[in-house]
Design a protein around this motif. Structure first.
Motif, PDB file in Angstrom:
ATOM      1  N   SER A 101       6.708 -38.460  15.192  1.00  0.00           N
ATOM      2  CA  SER A 101       7.725 -39.480  15.423  1.00  0.00           C
ATOM      3  C   SER A 101       7.138 -40.839  15.074  1.00  0.00           C
ATOM      4  CB  SER A 101       8.173 -39.472  16.880  1.00  0.00           C
ATOM      5  OG  SER A 101       9.094 -40.507  17.101  1.00  0.00           O
ATOM      6  N   ASP A 102       7.814 -41.581  14.258  1.00  0.00           N
ATOM      7  CA  ASP A 102       7.360 -42.901  13.859  1.00  0.00           C
ATOM      8  C   ASP A 102       8.541 -43.844  13.952  1.00  0.00           C
ATOM      9  OD1 ASP A 102       6.049 -45.048  12.867  1.00  0.00           O
ATOM     10  OD2 ASP A 102       5.362 -44.075  11.051  1.00  0.00           O
ATOM     11  N   THR A 103       8.433 -44.845  14.791  1.00  0.00           N
ATOM     12  CA  THR A 103       9.579 -45.721  15.019  1.00  0.00           C
ATOM     13  C   THR A 103       9.439 -47.083  14.358  1.00  0.00           C
ATOM     14  OG1 THR A 103       8.592 -46.408  17.120  1.00  0.00           O
ATOM     15  CG2 THR A 103      10.220 -44.615  17.176  1.00  0.00           C
ATOM     16  N   PHE A 104       8.337 -47.343  13.683  1.00  0.00           N
ATOM     17  CA  PHE A 104       8.149 -48.614  12.977  1.00  0.00           C
ATOM     18  C   PHE A 104       8.545 -49.814  13.830  1.00  0.00           C
ATOM     19  CE2 PHE A 104       8.443 -45.706   9.405  1.00  0.00           C
ATOM     20  CZ  PHE A 104       7.311 -46.068   8.712  1.00  0.00           C
ATOM     21  N   THR A 105       7.780 -50.058  14.843  1.00  0.00           N
ATOM     22  CA  THR A 105       8.055 -51.207  15.693  1.00  0.00           C
ATOM     23  C   THR A 105       7.233 -52.392  15.223  1.00  0.00           C
ATOM     24  OG1 THR A 105       6.334 -50.536  17.233  1.00  0.00           O
ATOM     25  CG2 THR A 105       8.574 -49.771  17.679  1.00  0.00           C
ATOM     26  N   GLY A 106       7.515 -53.533  15.773  1.00  0.00           N
ATOM     27  CA  GLY A 106       6.747 -54.717  15.451  1.00  0.00           C
ATOM     28  C   GLY A 106       7.586 -55.786  14.795  1.00  0.00           C
ATOM     29  N   ALA A 107       6.931 -56.885  14.472  1.00  0.00           N
ATOM     30  CA  ALA A 107       7.623 -58.042  13.918  1.00  0.00           C
ATOM     31  C   ALA A 107       8.254 -57.742  12.562  1.00  0.00           C
ATOM     32  CB  ALA A 107       6.657 -59.214  13.802  1.00  0.00           C
ATOM     33  N   ALA A 108       7.567 -56.962  11.733  1.00  0.00           N
ATOM     34  CA  ALA A 108       8.105 -56.657  10.406  1.00  0.00           C
ATOM     35  C   ALA A 108       9.399 -55.868  10.510  1.00  0.00           C
ATOM     36  CB  ALA A 108       7.080 -55.882   9.589  1.00  0.00           C
ATOM     37  N   ASP A 109       9.385 -54.850  11.342  1.00  0.00           N
ATOM     38  CA  ASP A 109      10.575 -54.011  11.483  1.00  0.00           C
ATOM     39  C   ASP A 109      11.723 -54.782  12.117  1.00  0.00           C
ATOM     40  OD1 ASP A 109      11.693 -51.318  11.143  1.00  0.00           O
ATOM     41  OD2 ASP A 109      11.921 -51.434  13.318  1.00  0.00           O
ATOM     42  N   SER A 110      11.434 -55.555  13.138  1.00  0.00           N
ATOM     43  CA  SER A 110      12.512 -56.322  13.779  1.00  0.00           C
ATOM     44  C   SER A 110      13.051 -57.387  12.834  1.00  0.00           C
ATOM     45  CB  SER A 110      12.035 -56.942  15.093  1.00  0.00           C
ATOM     46  OG  SER A 110      11.030 -57.899  14.858  1.00  0.00           O
ATOM     47  N   GLY A 111      12.191 -57.931  11.970  1.00  0.00           N
ATOM     48  CA  GLY A 111      12.645 -58.908  10.984  1.00  0.00           C
ATOM     49  C   GLY A 111      13.611 -58.306   9.981  1.00  0.00           C
ATOM     50  N   ILE A 112      13.287 -57.105   9.502  1.00  0.00           N
ATOM     51  CA  ILE A 112      14.182 -56.433   8.556  1.00  0.00           C
ATOM     52  C   ILE A 112      15.499 -56.103   9.231  1.00  0.00           C
ATOM     53  CG2 ILE A 112      14.534 -54.311   7.225  1.00  0.00           C
ATOM     54  CD1 ILE A 112      11.541 -54.373   6.589  1.00  0.00           C
ATOM     55  N   ARG A 113      15.427 -55.577  10.447  1.00  0.00           N
ATOM     56  CA  ARG A 113      16.660 -55.232  11.168  1.00  0.00           C
ATOM     57  C   ARG A 113      17.517 -56.470  11.443  1.00  0.00           C
ATOM     58  NH1 ARG A 113      16.720 -49.993  12.629  1.00  0.00           N
ATOM     59  NH2 ARG A 113      14.723 -48.921  12.718  1.00  0.00           N
TER      60      ARG A 113
END
Length: 98
Positions: free
Chosen positions: A8-20
């Protein structure tokens, strides 16, 4: 060697939240709308076909890496690696617009 079913990989962090945040921008916010348009052009024109497919499935359709890997017939780790490379390419290009 068999595929790990529990990956399971949820790609959390500033980069992911920025894209979202960019993807889910409100149409009333002009700068965010322009940035979203640029990001979509980068996705369509600069990423490989496989990277584009993974980014679209993950960010726009809300699928996780395990579901994407099953659809594409590759391992979840390969999905994660391709997504990381795609995100880095997107950010290298987007940094000129931010």
């Amino acid at each position: 060697m068999s595929k790990r079913e529990t990956y399971s990989d949820t790609f959390t962090g500033a980069a992911d939240s920025g894209i979202r945040k960019i993807i889910g921008c409100d149409d009333d916010d002009e700068p965010a709308r322009k940035l979203r348009s640029i990001m979509l052009k980068v996705i369509n024109n600069e990423l490989t076909t496989r990277q584009k497919e993974i980014i679209m499935l993950y960010y726009f359709r809300g699928e996780d890496t395990v579901a994407i890997s099953e659809k594409l017939g590759i391992s979840p780790q390969a999905v994660s690696q391709m997504m990381s490379r795609a995100r880095m390419k997107m950010f290298r290009i987007l940094q000129y617009y931010i």
